[in-house]
Design an enzyme around this catalytic site. Sequence first.
Site, short mmCIF file in Angstrom:
data_model
loop_
_atom_site.label_atom_id
_atom_site.label_comp_id
_atom_site.label_asym_id
_atom_site.label_seq_id
_atom_site.Cartn_x
_atom_site.Cartn_y
_atom_site.Cartn_z
N TYR A 1 -14.12 -40.12 19.60
CA TYR A 1 -14.85 -41.30 19.11
C TYR A 1 -13.87 -42.42 18.77
O TYR A 1 -14.05 -43.57 19.18
CB TYR A 1 -15.67 -40.93 17.87
N SER B 1 -15.01 -50.40 15.66
CA SER B 1 -14.95 -49.66 14.39
C SER B 1 -13.59 -49.88 13.77
O SER B 1 -12.60 -50.17 14.47
CB SER B 1 -15.18 -48.16 14.66
#
Length: 338
Positions: free
Chosen positions: A233, A220
Site C-alpha cells: 500500500y 497518503s
Amino acid sequence: MAEKSRLIWQIFQAIENNDDEHYLWNLLEQITTTSFDQGIVYMTYAGETPQSSAEKLNRSRLLQLLQLHEKLTHIRAQFQSYGSSGIDLGLARYFVKASAIVIITGRREQSLKEATNELNELQKKKVIYRINYVANVNERRALYDWIIQEHPQTNILNNNDGIQKGSPIPDQGKPAKNFILEEQGKVIEINLSAPIHLSYLFVSHFRQMNVSKAIVKVSSGLAFVTLASTPIYSATKAALHSFTMSLRYQMMNNIKNVHVYEIVPPTVQTNLGGGQSFGEPLDEYCRATFESLLQDQQEIGYRISENMSKMTSREEVNDLFVKLNGNLKKAIQDSTDS
C-alpha cells in the site's frame, strides 16, 4: 441571447468604472446561472476577457474577484468522483455545496444509492451515480465512454479509490500461504494502475475543452514515510506521488489549463483498512482540503501528512519511520498483552 449580451456588456462596464465588488459579483452570478445551467460562460468584449480587461486597467481587487469566481465556477461545472464513502464522500459533499454537478462511482450500488440520497438532501444540483469497478480495465474504459457521451462537460477528475491490506512476511515453511499474489495485485491495480489509466483516458477529453480542468490524485502521508506493516500500500502511494508530479509537469508543457492536484491525507477516521476510529475527524479534514483546492494549492497535506511531505533530509525521514513503526509495534503488543 440578448440577455446574455446585455450582461456581458454590464460586466465590462463595471470593470471599466471600477464599480463595487458586490455589484460585479452579482452580474457574474447572473450570467453563470441564466446562460448555461451546466457549463461555464466565456465572454469577450472588444477582444478582451474580463480578467485581461481588469489587468490592463489595473483593477487589482476586481481582478482577484474575477479569478475567485472563475475558480468557483469551474468547480460548479462537473466533478467526477470515485467512491461513495470516506474522504471521497466528504469531499463530494463540499463540491455539492458549491453547486457542482457531482458524479460518484463505485462497485456497490447500495452504498452509491445511500451516498447519492445523502448528497441530494443538500438540495443543490442533482448528484448522479454509476456502478463501476475501477480494478477492471474494461470497466474503466466503459466509464470513460459513458462520461464523454452523457456528461461531456465533466472537467474535474478525482481518483480516491484505495484499499489497504497488511503484507506480513511469509511464515517459515509456508511461503505461498501467507502472501496471496492475487490479493496484493488488487491493491496495486486499484491504488496505482487505475488512477494512471483514468488520467490518460481523460487527458484526451480535457484536451478538447476550452475550460480549466483538474485532475485530483489522492496519495497518503505514507508515500513519504512508509508503514512497514503495509509495504505494498505504501509503495503504491509513493508511486502515485511520483506519477502525479510527472503528470503535472507534462500538462504544464502540453495542455493549457489542466491543473493537477495531489491530496496527501494523514490518518483520517474512515473505513480504510477495515475502519479507523482514530485519526483526524473526517469533515474537518475534508473542509480544510476543499479550501486548499480553492486556493490552488498543488500538493495538499494536513498536519502530520503535511510535515511528512515537506521533510528535507533523509535523517528526518528515517527518524520518523523508526518512531512511526515502533509506536505501532508497541500498540499491537500492548493490545495483545491485555
